[in-house]
Motif scaffolding. Sequence first.
Motif, PDB file in Angstrom:
ATOM      1  N   PHE A 152      10.510 -29.830 -15.331  1.00 41.26           N
ATOM      2  CA  PHE A 152       9.762 -30.252 -14.143  1.00 41.26           C
ATOM      3  C   PHE A 152      10.506 -29.861 -12.869  1.00 41.26           C
ATOM      4  O   PHE A 152       9.906 -29.371 -11.916  1.00 41.26           O
ATOM      5  CB  PHE A 152       9.525 -31.768 -14.188  1.00 41.26           C
ATOM      6  N   PHE A 153      11.820 -30.072 -12.840  1.00 43.60           N
ATOM      7  CA  PHE A 153      12.607 -29.710 -11.665  1.00 43.60           C
ATOM      8  C   PHE A 153      12.551 -28.205 -11.411  1.00 43.60           C
ATOM      9  O   PHE A 153      12.313 -27.764 -10.282  1.00 43.60           O
ATOM     10  CB  PHE A 153      14.061 -30.164 -11.835  1.00 43.60           C
ATOM     11  N   LEU A 154      12.742 -27.412 -12.456  1.00 41.77           N
ATOM     12  CA  LEU A 154      12.695 -25.957 -12.294  1.00 41.77           C
ATOM     13  C   LEU A 154      11.307 -25.499 -11.850  1.00 41.77           C
ATOM     14  O   LEU A 154      11.176 -24.651 -10.959  1.00 41.77           O
ATOM     15  CB  LEU A 154      13.082 -25.265 -13.602  1.00 41.77           C
ATOM     16  N   TYR A 155      10.267 -26.070 -12.438  1.00 43.96           N
ATOM     17  CA  TYR A 155       8.902 -25.682 -12.081  1.00 43.96           C
ATOM     18  C   TYR A 155       8.558 -26.099 -10.659  1.00 43.96           C
ATOM     19  O   TYR A 155       7.876 -25.369  -9.940  1.00 43.96           O
ATOM     20  CB  TYR A 155       7.888 -26.292 -13.046  1.00 43.96           C
ATOM     21  N   LEU A 156       9.025 -27.264 -10.253  1.00 44.78           N
ATOM     22  CA  LEU A 156       8.713 -27.747  -8.903  1.00 44.78           C
ATOM     23  C   LEU A 156       9.358 -26.867  -7.833  1.00 44.78           C
ATOM     24  O   LEU A 156       8.726 -26.531  -6.832  1.00 44.78           O
ATOM     25  CB  LEU A 156       9.158 -29.201  -8.755  1.00 44.78           C
ATOM     26  N   VAL A 157      10.596 -26.487  -8.060  1.00 40.86           N
ATOM     27  CA  VAL A 157      11.268 -25.586  -7.107  1.00 40.86           C
ATOM     28  C   VAL A 157      10.591 -24.220  -7.110  1.00 40.86           C
ATOM     29  O   VAL A 157      10.339 -23.633  -6.059  1.00 40.86           O
ATOM     30  CB  VAL A 157      12.775 -25.472  -7.451  1.00 40.86           C
ATOM     31  N   SER A 158      10.271 -23.732  -8.300  1.00 38.16           N
ATOM     32  CA  SER A 158       9.703 -22.391  -8.429  1.00 38.16           C
ATOM     33  C   SER A 158       8.300 -22.280  -7.850  1.00 38.16           C
ATOM     34  O   SER A 158       7.931 -21.217  -7.338  1.00 38.16           O
ATOM     35  CB  SER A 158       9.672 -21.982  -9.901  1.00 38.16           C
ATOM     36  N   ILE A 159       7.520 -23.355  -7.919  1.00 35.34           N
ATOM     37  CA  ILE A 159       6.134 -23.242  -7.445  1.00 35.34           C
ATOM     38  C   ILE A 159       6.084 -22.990  -5.940  1.00 35.34           C
ATOM     39  O   ILE A 159       5.203 -22.284  -5.455  1.00 35.34           O
ATOM     40  CB  ILE A 159       5.281 -24.453  -7.855  1.00 35.34           C
TER      41      ILE A 159
END
Length: 182
Positions: A152-159
């Motif tokens: 979730f953390f990686l996806y949130l930053v990446s989005i």
Amino acid sequence: RKLLVQDLCSNLGPRESSCTRSLRKAPQPSNMVFFTIFATLDSVTLLAAMTGLLTSCSFSLKTIADLEYDMKNSSDFFQSYNFHFNCETGFLILNLVAIAPFLLDWWLAPIQAVWGVVRVLRALSGGNKVPEKDVFKPSVYNAQRRWQMAGFFLYLVSIFIYFARAVAAVMDIHIHGITPYD
């Protein structure tokens, strides 16, 4: 445009030959259109994949929280968790395919690729499986929660980065003048 560059080249004097050589090396407009459209399609694909990853990860975390607070029984938990995990795996593969052309050219691509390979290997080894008899043990569902929180953390930053890239790619279409509105 070509006349403007040639006019600038003629004012350079002794550098004229290098200026005209750089003019000949410039990409052709048809190539520019192809690269611009490819970049836009890839950026939109990356944004769609990351949106799916973030959404499926969010629902997996919600499913774990529902199990923790006794809002779901074990059969509903397994059905929901497995569905969202499979969705996440599908979007992860789409993301890996979309970043493949930029693996060595873009700083975020290797990070996404390593995460994708780790997640796929974990799925193939059965790391996402929860034994039905241990489903209500905090140590078991918290282990799944930690993996989901990392994703979730990686996806949130990446989005946010993917969104900015998609907007820039769409604006690039207007800059190069390949839309019917230009």
